[in-house]
Write an enzyme that holds these catalytic residues in place. Structure first.
Site, short mmCIF file in Angstrom:
data_model
loop_
_atom_site.label_atom_id
_atom_site.label_comp_id
_atom_site.label_asym_id
_atom_site.label_seq_id
_atom_site.Cartn_x
_atom_site.Cartn_y
_atom_site.Cartn_z
N HIS A 1 0.83 -1.22 0.00
CA HIS A 1 0.00 0.00 0.00
C HIS A 1 0.87 1.27 0.00
O HIS A 1 2.02 1.26 0.44
CB HIS A 1 -0.91 -0.01 1.24
CG HIS A 1 -0.13 0.01 2.53
ND1 HIS A 1 0.37 1.17 3.08
CD2 HIS A 1 0.25 -0.99 3.35
CE1 HIS A 1 1.02 0.89 4.19
NE2 HIS A 1 0.97 -0.42 4.38
N HIS B 1 0.69 -5.64 2.42
CA HIS B 1 1.48 -4.89 3.40
C HIS B 1 2.95 -5.32 3.42
O HIS B 1 3.29 -6.40 2.93
CB HIS B 1 0.87 -5.10 4.79
CG HIS B 1 -0.57 -4.72 4.82
ND1 HIS B 1 -1.01 -3.49 5.24
CD2 HIS B 1 -1.67 -5.40 4.40
CE1 HIS B 1 -2.34 -3.43 5.12
NE2 HIS B 1 -2.77 -4.58 4.60
#
Ligand SMILES: O=C(O)[C@@H](CO)OP(=O)(O)O
Length: 329
Positions: A80, A253
């Site tokens: 992200h 992530h």
């Protein structure tokens, strides 16, 4: 070290951080992972058997792009963009914080870089920063298909989000959220400032919590524990799609992706320690004949190098093959 050299141009530094909310599991049950030591070498062996089996029955769907060939699919991994807690340098883990403006820009930029790579299905974590990144990136895509989040948390959610036009479905990309792809749960560090925590507990201790393979932070997950759920999810839900010729994007992530990359690149427990992923940098793999081939990170949508298997990557791969006997403890 090979890992550092290889990832030089596409990965970088640790960023900031995170709290608890939507990990999808309770702390107690997540801690039970500790008893089940993951053995990546074993997983690797099992995985190649299942690839081979699956590839005996090639995809029936006709690809609508030029990249895809039988038994070949693209896999894009993207961490992200910068989150509000990355910016504040807080341990974030499973706390569900949104992107900063810079994070939004990073996601858009990432989308431009991969705008020529076909995407049939998107997997994201259940956290908003990964979902925002996936959505913003796809808005840049050349095909202009609409990414649609699939809600299967209840029968009603499924029923109420149905689409009744095949044509509209064709112009959509399913987005599948999965808590298993969430960031590593950082336990009692979530919400703490990384710098202040290092001052309080010592740099060495905090480095161990952040980057060791099997030492969990207080009441949190080690990378090994995170890998256990993220890699299992990848094997059970994502690999079958790739084997069926579907091009997949995963927006997740730093640590859930580090564990997946460890599996894809056959990194040892030592090598993964020095693997760092930048926010918003897409990484491309080609899945072909049961193997994952790293193609680097597209700098732009038409960058030729992305589509070639470079000498450096070939050498790296060769070294990994030579080292394939390394046992993870
Ligand atoms: O805080 C976190 O959740 C992660 C990622 O931002 O931090 P670290 O770099 O320590 O893995």
């Amino acid at each position: 070290m090979a890992t550092a050299t290889f990832h030089q141009s596409i990965v970088s530094f640790a960023s900031p951080s995170s709290t608890i909310s939507q990990c999808g599991f309770k702390i107690d049950s997540s801690l039970s992972f500790t008893s089940k030591k993951i053995n990546f070498c074993k997983i690797k062996a099992m995985a190649s058997v299942s690839y081979n089996n699956t590839l005996l029955s090639p995809s029936k769907t006709i690809p609508d792009n030029t990249l895809k060939k039988p038994n070949e699919a693209a896999l894009i991994l993207i961490r992200h963009g910068e989150s509000l807690w990355n910016e504040k340098n807080l341990f974030t883990g499973c706390v569900d914080v949104p992107l900063t403006e810079k994070g939004v820009e990073e996601a858009i930029e990432a989308g431009k870089r991969i705008s020529n790579i076909p995407v049939d299905v998107i997997f994201t974590s259940s956290l908003i920063r990964a979902q925002m990144t996936a959505m913003l990136a796809m808005i840049q895509h050349r095909r202009k298909k609409v990414p649609i989040i699939l809600h299967d948390e209840s029968e009603q959610a499924k029923t109420w989000s149905q689409v009744f036009s095949d044509e509209t479905k064709n112009q959509s990309i399913p987005v599948i959220p999965a808590w298993q792809l969430n960031e590593r749960m950082y336990g009692e560090l979530q919400g703490l400032n990384k710098q202040e925590t290092a001052e309080r507990y010592g740099k060495q201790q905090v480095h161990e919590w952040r980057r060791s393979y099997d030492i969990p932070p207080p009441k949190g997950e080690s990378l090994e524990m995170c890998a256990e759920r993220a890699v299992a999810y990848f094997q059970d839900n994502i690999e079958p799609k790739l084997a069926a010729g579907k091009n997949v994007m995963i927006a997740a992530h730093g640590n859930s992706l580090r564990s997946i990359i460890m599996y894809l690149d056959k990194l040892t427990c030592q090598e993964v320690i020095s693997l760092e992923l930048s926010t918003g940098i897409p990484l491309l793999y080609i899945f072909k004949e049961g193997k994952f081939m790293k193609r680097g990170s597209p700098v732009g949508p038409t960058e030729a190098g992305v589509y070639a298997y470079t000498k450096r990557l070939a050498q790296y791969r060769q070294k990994l093959e030579e080292d394939s006997e390394v046992i993870c403890s």
